[in-house]
Design an enzyme around this catalytic site. Sequence first.
Site, PDB file in Angstrom:
ATOM      1  N   ARG A  97      48.382 -30.996  26.179  1.00 52.35           N
ATOM      2  CA  ARG A  97      49.000 -30.883  25.048  1.00 52.35           C
ATOM      3  C   ARG A  97      50.811 -31.135  25.259  1.00 52.35           C
ATOM      4  O   ARG A  97      51.122 -30.880  26.555  1.00 52.35           O
ATOM      5  CB  ARG A  97      49.006 -29.123  24.853  1.00 52.35           C
ATOM      6  CG  ARG A  97      49.660 -28.758  23.779  1.00 52.35           C
ATOM      7  CD  ARG A  97      48.763 -29.159  22.500  1.00 52.35           C
ATOM      8  NE  ARG A  97      49.357 -28.157  21.240  1.00 52.35           N
ATOM      9  CZ  ARG A  97      49.351 -28.796  19.929  1.00 52.35           C
ATOM     10  NH1 ARG A  97      48.890 -29.975  19.860  1.00 52.35           N
ATOM     11  NH2 ARG A  97      49.447 -27.801  18.981  1.00 52.35           N
ATOM     12  N   THR A 127      44.430 -35.691  13.633  1.00 53.91           N
ATOM     13  CA  THR A 127      43.774 -35.338  14.906  1.00 53.91           C
ATOM     14  C   THR A 127      42.439 -36.280  14.761  1.00 53.91           C
ATOM     15  O   THR A 127      42.079 -36.672  13.889  1.00 53.91           O
ATOM     16  CB  THR A 127      43.458 -34.073  14.955  1.00 53.91           C
ATOM     17  OG1 THR A 127      44.652 -33.193  14.697  1.00 53.91           O
ATOM     18  CG2 THR A 127      42.852 -33.414  16.271  1.00 53.91           C
ATOM     19  N   THR A 158      45.430 -35.505  19.371  1.00 54.04           N
ATOM     20  CA  THR A 158      46.194 -35.778  18.241  1.00 54.04           C
ATOM     21  C   THR A 158      47.662 -36.314  18.310  1.00 54.04           C
ATOM     22  O   THR A 158      48.242 -36.126  19.269  1.00 54.04           O
ATOM     23  CB  THR A 158      46.423 -34.044  17.914  1.00 54.04           C
ATOM     24  OG1 THR A 158      46.827 -34.111  16.469  1.00 54.04           O
ATOM     25  CG2 THR A 158      47.104 -33.319  18.808  1.00 54.04           C
ATOM     26  N   ASP A 194      54.291 -27.501  15.342  1.00 56.01           N
ATOM     27  CA  ASP A 194      52.945 -26.391  15.548  1.00 56.01           C
ATOM     28  C   ASP A 194      53.457 -25.258  16.306  1.00 56.01           C
ATOM     29  O   ASP A 194      52.782 -24.032  16.221  1.00 56.01           O
ATOM     30  CB  ASP A 194      51.954 -27.334  16.505  1.00 56.01           C
ATOM     31  CG  ASP A 194      50.836 -27.932  15.894  1.00 56.01           C
ATOM     32  OD1 ASP A 194      50.975 -28.212  14.670  1.00 56.01           O
ATOM     33  OD2 ASP A 194      49.864 -28.681  16.392  1.00 56.01           O
ATOM     34  N   SER A 206      47.462 -24.443  19.315  1.00 58.92           N
ATOM     35  CA  SER A 206      46.683 -25.671  18.578  1.00 58.92           C
ATOM     36  C   SER A 206      45.384 -25.106  18.171  1.00 58.92           C
ATOM     37  O   SER A 206      44.857 -23.970  18.793  1.00 58.92           O
ATOM     38  CB  SER A 206      46.294 -27.015  19.688  1.00 58.92           C
ATOM     39  OG  SER A 206      45.386 -27.753  19.095  1.00 58.92           O
ATOM     40  N   SER A 207      44.710 -25.630  17.061  1.00 62.04           N
ATOM     41  CA  SER A 207      43.268 -25.296  16.870  1.00 62.04           C
ATOM     42  C   SER A 207      42.165 -26.066  17.195  1.00 62.04           C
ATOM     43  O   SER A 207      41.164 -25.811  17.097  1.00 62.04           O
ATOM     44  CB  SER A 207      43.340 -25.247  14.941  1.00 62.04           C
ATOM     45  OG  SER A 207      43.967 -24.558  14.464  1.00 62.04           O
ATOM     46  N   GLY A 213      41.356 -31.848  11.965  1.00 62.55           N
ATOM     47  CA  GLY A 213      41.589 -31.227  10.535  1.00 62.55           C
ATOM     48  C   GLY A 213      42.370 -30.116  10.861  1.00 62.55           C
ATOM     49  O   GLY A 213      42.252 -29.169   9.690  1.00 62.55           O
ATOM     50  N   GLY A 214      43.010 -29.646  11.629  1.00 63.86           N
ATOM     51  CA  GLY A 214      43.799 -28.468  11.803  1.00 63.86           C
ATOM     52  C   GLY A 214      43.042 -27.146  11.738  1.00 63.86           C
ATOM     53  O   GLY A 214      42.215 -26.891  12.579  1.00 63.86           O
TER      54      GLY A 214
END
Length: 585
Positions: free
Chosen positions: A111, A399, A417, A439, A463-464, A485-486
Amino acid sequence: MAFRFVRSLAPAALFVFAQACAPLPNAARPVTALAPEAPPASEDMGVVTAADPRAAAAGAEMLRLGGSATDAAIAVMLALNVVEPQSSGIGGGGFLVTASAAGDVQSFDGREMAPAAATPDWFIVDGKVLSHSDAVPGGRSVGVPGNLRLAAMAHERSGKLPWRVLFGPAIRLAADGFAISPRLASTLAFASDIAGLDPAARALYFGADGAPLPVGTMVRNPALAATFEKIAANGADSFYLGDNAKAIAAKVGTAPRNPAPMSTADLAGYTAKSRDPVCGRYRVWRVCSMGPPSAGGITVLQTLGELERFDLKAMGPASPTAWHLIAEAERLAFADRDAWLADPDFAPVPTAGLIDPAYIAARSALISETATITDTAPGKPAGASDKFAVAGPIPEHGTTHFAAVDRWGNAASYTSTVESAFGSGLMVGGYYLNNELTDFNLDPNRNGKPTMNRIEAGKRPRSSMSPVVVYGPDGHLRLIAGAAGGYTIPPQVIRVIIGTLDWNLSARDAIAQGIVMPAPGALAVEAGTPLAAMVPALQALGHTRVVAVPMRLKANAIEWVPGENGKGHWVGAADPRSEGATASP
């Protein structure tokens, strides 16, 4: 465009940018460095699935050369940087979950990281908090990229091919050229202000008239090919040190919009992290995913755990009650996500408490088959702190997910992403830099308390992303999955897991089916699918606002399909809404 619906429905949570994919692979020239001789073909050489057929082919090439699933996943990530530049690449970050045939699961955190100069008021200008749309373009939103450090760490642990070989397909695509796909073309048109912010990017993707290049146009990216050549020869350090690091720091600091301080020391100091995966039981299956700073894995595990007491198999995929229950469980999990999840190196994330079976059972008790939950406030898991305020969902857009299984039965599940489509719009060395810092909670405080996901120096944003692996009761890998897609990522992954395990759908059919999922202030049902007919039934169950909306989702999966006499085979699946594909050696 169809995906604009989210701005009117839920501007901060569900906006899903179109993410481009592409046609069949270009003719390839030889790999720039020699690869080891490939071993003889076996009955099942593995499979790769990705959002673009050329990227899937890059991964399959690594498997054919005798590479591991990790090798294949890295090659896919690099190739996607070329053909799907709006979604991911070396200017961004990601999460990788690897799973061995013997049951060992590891997870890697690549990340992006906030620079040392970042403070909680990073997005406060002239006393006001920037809007998300104002914060995205330019330097202030750029985090230190993590994908290459992640790739190097994972390759050191489980790679089989030489590092330089993994770059061959991406170098060919960048140097020889690739055709712009419909999805890339539509995203260039939709996000042209970001895609063309940098002169180098405008020269690549826009014509002399200033319009985005049309579908089918061949694009060559020699700057990216040169970047890849250097990293292939000299390793990941050549990205984080020297000329490339200087170029990134200079680009961020002198950006035409939102210039911000980032130093070469920020780049040099970045490290990928080996994190403990989060794992749990769902009925007879073992499900593992990425832990914090990803919120996706915990959201998936909580939702599945809350649904376990319901007989979803008997209800089936055509049941409004089944989808009602799934959405209710997701609402509870999202509430916990917004309250308790952030970078565990900076905040007391109660991971163990959130996935504790007793806590999940207590949350599940709030769910009814015949009514909706009136108050979806977050719970109070063991280890939760009262110091922090609850903050709402944050938009995440650009992403991609890809997965590979090798001939030895080992798997890699990788979500990557640059955050929004084309990230910050800044380009260095032929690749876009992310806008991952958006984010974080742009407003660091809520109701007089700091939020857990506020920006701080060296911190990684929540993050998702939800790369998952699932083992069957026999200990054999059953499913590898993930999505883009978040905010929609966990519901997409949950739909694939329930579809394959509870409803006995193939992974392909589980991905292709529609979706029902919570949105702020509403329940969203995917328009154009049979589920859209459920709107009245869902309203009768107490969902006062049910909206059928088009969704451009994007998921990928690989499943193990058992055969006779104990044999079986791997089958890849890609979302028919995208231009994704699967490939085998």
